[in-house]
Design a protein around this motif. Sequence first.
Motif, mmCIF file in Angstrom:
data_model
loop_
_atom_site.group_PDB
_atom_site.id
_atom_site.type_symbol
_atom_site.label_atom_id
_atom_site.label_comp_id
_atom_site.label_asym_id
_atom_site.label_seq_id
_atom_site.Cartn_x
_atom_site.Cartn_y
_atom_site.Cartn_z
ATOM 1 N N ASP A 245 103.828 -55.589 24.888
ATOM 2 C CA ASP A 245 103.216 -54.689 23.906
ATOM 3 C C ASP A 245 102.031 -55.423 23.277
ATOM 4 O OD1 ASP A 245 102.572 -53.164 21.663
ATOM 5 O OD2 ASP A 245 104.660 -52.585 21.323
ATOM 6 N N GLY B 181 95.905 -44.403 30.897
ATOM 7 C CA GLY B 181 96.963 -43.571 30.321
ATOM 8 C C GLY B 181 96.483 -42.130 30.250
ATOM 9 N N ALA B 182 96.212 -41.683 29.036
ATOM 10 C CA ALA B 182 95.772 -40.298 28.824
ATOM 11 C C ALA B 182 94.478 -39.993 29.592
ATOM 12 C CB ALA B 182 95.562 -40.055 27.336
ATOM 13 N N VAL C 227 98.128 -46.391 23.244
ATOM 14 C CA VAL C 227 97.985 -47.723 22.663
ATOM 15 C C VAL C 227 97.225 -47.660 21.329
ATOM 16 C CG1 VAL C 227 95.866 -48.414 23.910
ATOM 17 C CG2 VAL C 227 97.555 -50.132 23.307
HETATM 18 P P1 ADP Z 1 93.432 -44.256 27.619
HETATM 19 O O1 ADP Z 1 93.141 -43.047 26.774
HETATM 20 O O2 ADP Z 1 92.287 -45.242 27.631
HETATM 21 O O3 ADP Z 1 93.934 -43.893 28.967
HETATM 22 P P2 ADP Z 1 96.153 -44.881 26.700
HETATM 23 O O4 ADP Z 1 96.561 -45.501 25.415
HETATM 24 O O5 ADP Z 1 96.606 -43.479 26.957
HETATM 25 O O6 ADP Z 1 94.559 -45.037 26.785
HETATM 26 O O7 ADP Z 1 96.650 -45.788 27.900
HETATM 27 C C1 ADP Z 1 96.039 -46.977 28.290
HETATM 28 C C2 ADP Z 1 97.088 -47.921 28.814
HETATM 29 O O8 ADP Z 1 97.761 -48.558 27.733
HETATM 30 C C3 ADP Z 1 98.191 -47.252 29.645
HETATM 31 O O9 ADP Z 1 98.371 -48.027 30.828
HETATM 32 C C4 ADP Z 1 99.405 -47.319 28.749
HETATM 33 O O10 ADP Z 1 100.607 -47.437 29.520
HETATM 34 C C5 ADP Z 1 99.136 -48.592 27.984
HETATM 35 N N1 ADP Z 1 99.832 -48.767 26.699
HETATM 36 C C6 ADP Z 1 100.352 -47.836 25.880
HETATM 37 N N2 ADP Z 1 100.882 -48.417 24.798
HETATM 38 C C7 ADP Z 1 100.686 -49.763 24.920
HETATM 39 C C8 ADP Z 1 101.010 -50.914 24.145
HETATM 40 N N3 ADP Z 1 101.656 -50.807 22.988
HETATM 41 N N4 ADP Z 1 100.649 -52.142 24.605
HETATM 42 C C9 ADP Z 1 99.992 -52.266 25.792
HETATM 43 N N5 ADP Z 1 99.654 -51.224 26.564
HETATM 44 C C10 ADP Z 1 99.996 -49.987 26.140
#
Ligand code: ADP
Length: 178
Positions: free
Chosen positions: A12, A121-122, A35
């Motif tokens: 994390d 991610g999103a 994140v």
């Molecule tokens: P984006 O909109 O840039 O895609 P996201 O937050 O949806 O951003 O996802 C980016 C990446 O961060 C994904 O691979 C997700 O699994 C990862 N992620 C989500 N929460 C955490 C966290 N607490 N620490 C590290 N990585 C995370």
Amino acid sequence: MEHSRISIIKGDIVEQHVEAIVNAANNSLLGGGGVDGTIHKAAGPGLLEECRKLNGCATGEAKITEGHALPASYVIHTVGPVWKDGKHRENELLSQCYHNCLRIAKKYGLRTIAFPSISTGAYRYPVERASRIAISEIVRFLGSDESIRNVIIVCFNDEAFRCYSAALDEIPEHRTNM
Ligand code: ADP
């Protein structure tokens, strides 16, 4: 997975004791899910207050704030591209995110920086492709910069960990046993 100045870990990002963590933010810089939401929650309301003064951030750019309640002293906010079909400058914009974050870290004299897997991610960027772009941009930057000592890529799941580890292994100068 450990290589000279780049480490890939599963974990994390908010728990990382580094000088700066990178936030995969959106253009408003006013918080979101994924994140971004986790970082704002862990940093406390002071982070949002500081972000409000930044007037957002263009895709591929990066802006720095303090870390507030986080273990990290700073947060570098960057906005990755939303994946469409690979024909909308997605690669170039993702490279720019990594480059601009590292440029800011260097400017602030920061030696340790942790990245999440930006855009995967999103924003739906295919993680294998994103990992190769991230690693090649980080390796390129570190090749011309001595000030940054350690870059950690914090993967949130096994698939990301596998992809980033494989991408790092493809870089000849970073192979272990060489
Ligand atoms: P984006 O909109 O840039 O895609 P996201 O937050 O949806 O951003 O996802 C980016 C990446 O961060 C994904 O691979 C997700 O699994 C990862 N992620 C989500 N929460 C955490 C966290 N607490 N620490 C590290 N990585 C995370």
